[in-house]
Structure formats: C-alpha cells, structure tokens
Write a protein that holds these residues in place. Structure first.
Motif, PDB file in Angstrom:
ATOM      1  N   ALA A  33       0.826  -1.206   0.000  1.00  0.00           N
ATOM      2  CA  ALA A  33       0.000   0.000   0.000  1.00  0.00           C
ATOM      3  C   ALA A  33       0.862   1.259   0.000  1.00  0.00           C
ATOM      4  N   LEU A  34       1.932   1.234   0.797  1.00  0.00           N
ATOM      5  CA  LEU A  34       2.798   2.403   0.881  1.00  0.00           C
ATOM      6  C   LEU A  34       3.595   2.615  -0.397  1.00  0.00           C
ATOM      7  N   GLY A  35       3.929   1.533  -1.072  1.00  0.00           N
ATOM      8  CA  GLY A  35       4.781   1.645  -2.258  1.00  0.00           C
ATOM      9  C   GLY A  35       4.038   1.612  -3.577  1.00  0.00           C
ATOM     10  N   GLN A  36       2.708   1.476  -3.530  1.00  0.00           N
ATOM     11  CA  GLN A  36       1.940   1.358  -4.765  1.00  0.00           C
ATOM     12  C   GLN A  36       1.762   2.724  -5.434  1.00  0.00           C
ATOM     13  N   PRO A  37       2.261   2.900  -6.664  1.00  0.00           N
ATOM     14  CA  PRO A  37       2.089   4.170  -7.380  1.00  0.00           C
ATOM     15  C   PRO A  37       0.601   4.450  -7.610  1.00  0.00           C
ATOM     16  N   GLY A  38       0.216   5.682  -7.400  1.00  0.00           N
ATOM     17  CA  GLY A  38      -1.163   6.056  -7.662  1.00  0.00           C
ATOM     18  C   GLY A  38      -2.167   5.567  -6.638  1.00  0.00           C
ATOM     19  N   PHE A  39      -1.685   5.166  -5.462  1.00  0.00           N
ATOM     20  CA  PHE A  39      -2.617   4.732  -4.415  1.00  0.00           C
ATOM     21  C   PHE A  39      -3.511   5.908  -4.048  1.00  0.00           C
ATOM     22  N   SER A  40      -4.822   5.716  -4.135  1.00  0.00           N
ATOM     23  CA  SER A  40      -5.754   6.826  -3.927  1.00  0.00           C
ATOM     24  C   SER A  40      -7.081   6.298  -3.393  1.00  0.00           C
ATOM     25  N   GLU A  41      -8.033   7.220  -3.223  1.00  0.00           N
ATOM     26  CA  GLU A  41      -9.364   6.829  -2.769  1.00  0.00           C
ATOM     27  C   GLU A  41     -10.043   5.912  -3.782  1.00  0.00           C
ATOM     28  N   GLY A  42      -9.528   5.905  -4.998  1.00  0.00           N
ATOM     29  CA  GLY A  42     -10.104   5.046  -6.025  1.00  0.00           C
ATOM     30  C   GLY A  42      -9.516   3.649  -6.050  1.00  0.00           C
ATOM     31  N   THR A  43      -8.493   3.404  -5.234  1.00  0.00           N
ATOM     32  CA  THR A  43      -7.878   2.080  -5.179  1.00  0.00           C
ATOM     33  C   THR A  43      -8.838   1.098  -4.521  1.00  0.00           C
ATOM     34  N   ALA A  44      -9.150   0.031  -5.240  1.00  0.00           N
ATOM     35  CA  ALA A  44     -10.115  -0.947  -4.723  1.00  0.00           C
ATOM     36  C   ALA A  44      -9.446  -1.956  -3.809  1.00  0.00           C
TER      37      ALA A  44
END
Length: 289
Positions: A33-44
């Motif tokens: 989660a910390l390293g995922q590019p583009g992690f946002s409120e839209g991440t399922a």
C-alpha cells in the motif's frame, strides 16, 4: 491514544510503530500500500489484495490490526498522510548528490522524525514518566550501543539538576541492577527496535520485582514495550543507507530533553540551585581567554 485519523501527521508513524505486531504476510500488505504508485481513494480492496498477493479479508484484517475500522478508513488515512507537505521528504542518497543535497536530505529526515514524534507522543504516558522519574528512590537506565549513549545523555542532564541516575550498558550488569531494584525504584530502557534481548531481560526482571518500568523505543508493539508500564515512542522512516536509527535517535533525545525540562519544573527552585552548583563545580575546568 488518539485514533490515527484524529491527526493526519500521526498516520505514518502510527502504522510504523505497529509493524512489529504484524506477520511477514501482513507486513507485505502495508508495504504494498505504501509503495503502490497512484494509491488513492479510487484504489479498490481487490486491487490492493492482488498486488500484495493476499486475500481481501487479509487486507481488512491488517487494517483493523492497525487501528482502523476497515479497508476504506485505512485507504483514506494513507491518502491523507501522503498528501501532507513533507510526506515525501524521505529520499535515499544518490551517487550524484552534492554535499548540499546530502545535508538537506539528512536534515529533512531528522526534522520529519521530530515533528512526527511530537504528533504521536502520548502526553498521558509522558506525564506518568515524569512523575515516576521525579519521585523514584533509584533510577537505573539500560541501553546497548547507540541507545546507551542516549541513556548517558539523560543521566548527565538529570545530574545537573540533582536527580541521580545510574547507567548500565552491559548485559550482566543490567541484570545485576534489576535484581537489586525494588519498590520505589524505576528502570528506564532505551532501544530503537525494542527487540534487544540484553535490554528486554533486565526490564522484565525489574518488573517482576515490582519496579516501575519506562521504555523509549520506535515500536509500540515491540517485546520491550510489552515489559513496560510506560511507553514513549519515537518514530522515523526506514532507509537502507540513511537508516532510521539516526533520525530516531534525534527524536528520542528530544523526548528526553522534554522529560528533563518537565522533571526540573516539578521543583524549579531546587533544580535551579542544583544547576548553579553543578555548573560552578566544573567552571574551573573551562579555559578563559
């Protein structure tokens, strides 16, 4: 302790503090989660689970172990934290860095550690620690390596205001110290990781003897913290080269400075008299031009 979302700046440190309570598989969820590019409120939930190679219920379980209501609150917390100014200050050194860039990275990392430590500092625990240290009959401080240096700094400061403390940095000596402590005494342990056996064992022994125990560490869920009556946590992000020990050491020293000031305040006139006396005793050792 306040919930993580109550203060966005505390979200990152709150998660890092609890990492020792997670299994390797659970830790991989956080790291993903910390390293995922583009992690946002839209991440399922499904996307994070697939990226981490775990089930969706596992992600929810991890979120709850970290103190969140579920995945959605965990996701919102990370998004809030990542949006903070300075959340990306922690950068690794690069071969092409100039001296100015190296200095800036090191300073920024330490400044961030101090600011985030203040954000997570449990003031109720802080006040308890002040009362225990101030009112103790005997104060024994335990630490190994760099943590022993912090213990010595604390003992030095306390002696300046007439509060005596003994420092032990040898495994056998710490156990001997703990075996002689009793009611009315306090044992204070310093360990960045909170997993140093040489420090854990004497603190556990002291506690079995009815001694009040205080721990200053980077991880609230560490084995050392479990042996403490009072836990004060510093926080610093990890890094292969810069490391987290250095920045955490700065944060721990600042915690100890705050403890020193609060202890002195308990009897400020006496503290000032002792400070003048101890300063006067060493003044002759200073060269005067």
């Amino acid at each position: 302790m306040k919930r993580p979302l109550d203060r966005p700046q505390s979200i990152g440190p709150h998660i890092r503090m609890l990492l020792p309570t997670l299994t390797p598989l659970e830790t991989s969820v956080v790291e993903t989660a910390l390293g995922q590019p583009g992690f946002s409120e839209g991440t399922a939930l499904r996307d994070l689970a697939q990226a981490a190679g775990v089930s969706e219920p596992m992600v929810v379980k991890v979120a709850k172990k970290l103190g969140f209501n579920g995945f959605r609150e965990f996701r919102t917390a990370l998004v809030l934290y990542n949006a903070l100014p300075g959340s990306d200050l922690h950068r690794e050194l690069a071969p092409e860095d100039t001296s100015s860039e190296i200095t800036r990275k090191v300073f920024d990392t330490s400044i961030q550690a101090v600011q985030e430590t203040l954000a997570i500092l449990d003031m109720e625990a802080f006040d308890r620690a002040v009362g225990l240290i101030h009112g103790a009959r005997q104060r024994d401080l335990y630490g190994i390596g760099g943590s022993a240096q912090i213990a010595r700094d604390v003992a030095h400061k306390l002696l300046r205001i007439g509060v005596r403390a003994s420092v032990f940095d040898d495994a056998h000596m710490m156990l001997m110290s703990a075996a002689l402590l009793g009611d009315g005494d306090v044992a204070i342990a310093f360990s960045h990781s909170g997993t140093t056996t040489a420090v854990i064992e004497p603190l556990q022994l002291a506690r079995r003897r009815g001694v009040r125990t205080i721990v200053i560490t980077n991880y609230a869920g560490s084995p050392l913290a479990e042996a403490a009556d009072v836990v004060l946590c510093s926080t610093a992000q990890g890094s292969p080269l810069l490391g987290e020990n250095a920045a955490a050491r700065i944060a721990q020293l600042v915690i100890c400075d705050a403890l020193f000031a609060a202890i002195a305040q308990r009897d400020l006139p006496q503290a000032e008299r002792n400070l003048n006396a101890t300063m006067g005793a060493v003044s002759a050792r200073r060269q005067v031009k």
